[in-house]
Scaffold this active site. Structure first.
Site, short mmCIF file in Angstrom:
data_model
loop_
_atom_site.label_atom_id
_atom_site.label_comp_id
_atom_site.label_asym_id
_atom_site.label_seq_id
_atom_site.Cartn_x
_atom_site.Cartn_y
_atom_site.Cartn_z
N ASN A 82 3.62 2.87 3.50
CA ASN A 82 2.31 2.41 4.00
C ASN A 82 2.60 1.25 4.93
OD1 ASN A 82 -0.02 0.75 4.35
ND2 ASN A 82 -1.00 1.76 2.62
N TYR A 92 -2.88 9.31 1.71
CA TYR A 92 -3.29 7.93 1.52
C TYR A 92 -4.57 7.94 0.67
CZ TYR A 92 -5.06 3.24 2.72
OH TYR A 92 -5.56 1.97 2.68
N ASP A 106 0.79 6.58 -0.44
CA ASP A 106 0.17 5.48 -1.16
C ASP A 106 -0.91 6.08 -2.06
OD1 ASP A 106 -1.12 3.26 -2.09
OD2 ASP A 106 -1.65 2.45 -0.12
N ASN A 132 -2.21 4.41 -4.54
CA ASN A 132 -3.05 3.29 -4.94
C ASN A 132 -3.31 3.25 -6.45
OD1 ASN A 132 -3.91 1.20 -3.10
ND2 ASN A 132 -4.73 2.83 -1.81
#
Length: 264
Positions: free
Chosen positions: A8, A109, A151, A153
């Protein structure tokens, strides 16, 4: 042997100098970038080509989000899934055509989810959970050697965060997010390559907040970035490492690259 990296980058044009340094020093065959924050027309193709990365699949968006896969290996773009269901550029899938031919490489993402872990009080958290559920439905249909990176998260394990108890109610480490990610993992039997090589409970972080001035000393990290593979592909992975030093480079991203090597 092929080497695949994910990072990222938090604005590829702003951080192109450290991307060039990383590519020169680590020389991955393929680099998957998230949060490129640019449209496709202004992506720095020439800078990548100068380093030998002449193949690319870019799914961009002005100022926000965006993903790109650049490669020294020929590839073709095969999918752009809208798991956010709102047109945001958060995924691109490619098929490798040279070494590793036939591997599907999915670059994603996942939304951060805001600050409050309650979909009634925070619509962004609900959007994140719904994104993961759409990914899960997709994962049920996946066949063939597939690698999904990016990513996510979410830091799923206790050892993936600097303090498990303090972060249980913090978005990225809540039990609900961890359970939702586990359903995605089970939908295809994904193997967490990072934890295949860096065994739990060994410390393993990929992100440190910009708010932490002395990030090395405080080391309040989280493992938000991941590389997960189909079982048969995971069995071909021979090494995996985290490039933590990139966090100390000039004008860094708050994330660092992950790299996996495969003997294919």
């Amino acid at each position: 042997m092929i080497k695949i990296a994910t990072w990222n980058i938090n604005s590829v044009r702003l951080r192109m100098p450290i991307v060039e340094r990383f590519l020169t020093e680590q020389a991955p065959d393929v680099l998957c970038l998230q949060e490129i924050k640019t449209v496709e027309e202004t992506f720095p193709y020439e800078a990548f080509a100068a380093l030998g990365y002449t193949h690319h699949a870019v799914h961009g968006q002005k100022g926000y989000h965006g993903v790109a896969t650049v490669s020294r290996i020929p590839l073709k773009e095969v999918t752009r899934n809208d798991w956010q269901d709102n047109g945001e550029a958060r995924h691109v899938g490619v098929e490798l055509l040279g070494p590793g031919r036939g591997m599907l490489l999915e670059n994603v993402y996942v939304p951060a989810g805001g600050d409050i872990p309650d979909r009634e009080l925070n619509s962004k958290f609900g959007q994140k959970l719904d994104f993961l559920e759409r990914m899960t439905r997709w994962a049920e249909t996946v066949s063939g050697p597939t690698l999904i990176v990016g990513d996510f998260n979410i830091a799923p394990l206790e050892s993936d965060v600097w303090n498990h108890k303090q972060l249980l109610k913090v978005v990225s480490h809540t039990p609900l997010e961890v359970e939702t990610l586990k359903r995605f993992q089970d939908a295809h039997g994904w193997v967490d390559i990072g934890r295949q090589h860096i065994l739990d409970p060994e410390r393993y972080f990929s992100w440190w907040s910009y708010r932490s001035k002395d990030w090395r000393v405080n080391d309040r990290g989280r493992r938000l970035d991941h590389m997960w593979a189909s079982p048969e592909l995971a069995a071909a992975s021979t090494g995996h490492y985290v490039c933590e030093d990139c966090r100390a480079w000039d004008k860094p991203s708050d994330h660092v690259p992950l790299v996996t090597e495969f003997d294919l």
